[in-house]
Structures are given as C-alpha cells and as structure tokens.
Design an enzyme around this catalytic site. Sequence first.
Site, PDB file in Angstrom:
ATOM      1  CB  SER A   1      37.091 -29.735   0.854  1.00  0.00           C
ATOM      2  OG  SER A   1      36.603 -29.794  -0.472  1.00  0.00           O
TER       3      SER A   1
ATOM      4  CG  HIS B   1      33.566 -31.972   2.401  1.00  0.00           C
ATOM      5  ND1 HIS B   1      32.343 -32.010   3.039  1.00  0.00           N
ATOM      6  CD2 HIS B   1      33.442 -31.050   1.417  1.00  0.00           C
ATOM      7  CE1 HIS B   1      31.523 -31.146   2.468  1.00  0.00           C
ATOM      8  NE2 HIS B   1      32.156 -30.547   1.479  1.00  0.00           N
TER       9      HIS B   1
ATOM     10  CG  ASP C   1      33.086 -30.049  -2.084  1.00  0.00           C
ATOM     11  OD1 ASP C   1      32.048 -29.886  -1.424  1.00  0.00           O
ATOM     12  OD2 ASP C   1      34.223 -29.760  -1.669  1.00  0.00           O
TER      13      ASP C   1
ATOM     14  CG  MET D   1      30.753 -28.646  -7.454  1.00  0.00           C
ATOM     15  SD  MET D   1      31.962 -27.333  -7.629  1.00  0.00           S
ATOM     16  CE  MET D   1      32.479 -27.159  -5.917  1.00  0.00           C
TER      17      MET D   1
ATOM     18  CG  ASP E   1      31.654 -26.855   2.549  1.00  0.00           C
ATOM     19  OD1 ASP E   1      32.855 -26.590   2.420  1.00  0.00           O
ATOM     20  OD2 ASP E   1      31.005 -27.556   1.748  1.00  0.00           O
TER      21      ASP E   1
ATOM     22  CG  MET F   1      27.331 -28.014  -4.017  1.00  0.00           C
ATOM     23  SD  MET F   1      29.001 -27.361  -3.883  1.00  0.00           S
ATOM     24  CE  MET F   1      29.874 -28.899  -3.550  1.00  0.00           C
TER      25      MET F   1
HETATM   26  C1  DX5 Z   1      32.466 -25.108  -2.052  1.00  0.00           C
HETATM   27  C2  DX5 Z   1      32.673 -26.495  -1.517  1.00  0.00           C
HETATM   28  C3  DX5 Z   1      33.627 -26.551  -0.396  1.00  0.00           C
HETATM   29  C4  DX5 Z   1      35.031 -26.170  -0.782  1.00  0.00           C
HETATM   30  C5  DX5 Z   1      35.663 -25.556   0.435  1.00  0.00           C
HETATM   31  O1  DX5 Z   1      31.437 -25.108  -2.955  1.00  0.00           O
HETATM   32  O2  DX5 Z   1      31.448 -27.029  -1.049  1.00  0.00           O
HETATM   33  O3  DX5 Z   1      33.622 -27.825   0.257  1.00  0.00           O
HETATM   34  O4  DX5 Z   1      35.805 -27.244  -1.224  1.00  0.00           O
HETATM   35  O5  DX5 Z   1      36.886 -25.039   0.053  1.00  0.00           O
HETATM   36  P1  DX5 Z   1      37.628 -23.932   0.914  1.00  0.00           P
HETATM   37  O6  DX5 Z   1      37.882 -24.512   2.259  1.00  0.00           O
HETATM   38  O7  DX5 Z   1      38.851 -23.675   0.106  1.00  0.00           O
HETATM   39  O8  DX5 Z   1      36.709 -22.734   0.983  1.00  0.00           O
HETATM   40 ZN    ZN Z   2      31.519 -28.908   0.258  1.00  0.00          ZN
END
Ligand code: DX5
Ligand code: ZN
Length: 220
Positions: free
Chosen positions: A9, A34, A36, A38, A176, A69
């Site tokens: 990620s 990956h 993310d 937000m 995740d 998200m």
């Molecule tokens: C959380 C994200 C994850 C995050 C995971 O909301 O969707 O993808 O980056 O990070 P770690 O592996 O540090 O929990």
């Molecule tokens: Zn994620």
Amino acid sequence: MNNIRIAPSLLAADFGNLQRDVEMVNSSQADWHHIDVMDGVFVPNISFGMPVIKSIAGNATKPLDVHLMIIDPDRYIKSFASLGANILTVHYEACPHLNRTIQAIKAEGMKAGVALNPHTNIKLLEDSIAEIDLVCVMSVNPGYGGQKFIENTYGKVRALKALINEKKANTLIEIDGGVNADNAKALVEAGADVLVAGSFVFNSQDPMATISHIANIANA
Ligand code: DX5
Ligand code: ZN
C-alpha cells in the site's frame, strides 16, 4: 505453490520520494500497487487525488489496485479508468446501488472490487458475489495505515470463502489492514488470495526484502 498476490500500500510510502518507492515495488516480488483514495467524508482522513495517482501510474509497471474510500464513487469511475486503474474497489457502505456501480466499473474495462468495513457482514454479498471480481475485507477500520489487525477477520474470510465456493464464483479475497509476517499464513489458510501491506513493508529496514519475505510466507 499457491498464487497469493502481495499488494504493497503506497499510503505508507515516502511521498517525498514517491517515484523511488513505486520503482521499488516495480522491482520487487510484489504483484500489484495498492492505492488508497480517501475523501475525508467516508473516512476521517484525506490521502491523495488524481494528480498524485497520475504520477504513480506513470511510474508503475504492475497492475494498479485502487481502493476508493469515498462517498458516491460512481462520479469518478471514468476518471480512474483513464488514469489506468486495473482493479477499482468501492465500499459496500458507500454504494446504495452496488449492482449498478459494479456494472459501471466493468463497462470501463476494469475489474470490480467491493470492500467491506469490519462491521459489515459478508452475507450481504450473497446476491452480488457472482458479479464481483474481488472482495476487500477490511481488517482495520479504514482511514489510516499502521493500525492493529482485527482478529475477527479470520472467521469472516472463512465465511466469505464458503460463500464464493457455494456460488461457484471466481472472486478473489483481499485482506487490507494490519497485515504482516505473523498473520499472513493464517490469512491464506482462511482463504485469502491477496494481501495488502502498508506500514509493514514501508516502515521496515529493507522494504524490497520485506515484500519477498511476506510473499514467501504466503506462498509456502
Ligand atoms: C486503510 C487502507 C490500507 C492501509 C493499510 O484504510 O485501506 O490499505 O494502507 O496499511 P497497513 O498495512 O499499515 O495497515
Ligand atoms: Zn486499502
């Protein structure tokens, strides 16, 4: 040998050296990037938007696994397709017309993923699982990297795997949040196909070696 995919990620990457970190993932044993996204509304945090993803896409050589998200993700499906997303995952909790959203993602040539918050029961996917390419089981509350893995995830993954088998679906299960070398094997045994790892990879001394380490554990 299994074919468990590892998706680092980039939320945990060093944004001052984003190109370097994307290239590290390119050269590593990882399978996907990956990403993310937000919006500060669906989750309390804001990560990054289109210009940053464009720059990641310009340097990435592996499939882009984009995890939205955000509320009302339908507004941006075409934008993510043109940025080069290969898998586009939306949250069950953000989609009142999930079937329509899944069809719209596929119509743009992407694989359709659905993410479930920790409180969302997998039974809610009973009527849509056959349409879904990937289910992202959140093993932390979405919004931040570096959180503690929720142990209830194992049972959830087993139940989801049983549902996928029962419906003869081809859906991949992605985990995740809080994934590391200690829980990777148990997650695979429960039914996981894709492991996302952020802080475990990027906060380690040697991220590339850490990716190999978790990939080897997952595929042993
Ligand atoms: C959380 C994200 C994850 C995050 C995971 O909301 O969707 O993808 O980056 O990070 P770690 O592996 O540090 O929990
Ligand atoms: Zn994620």
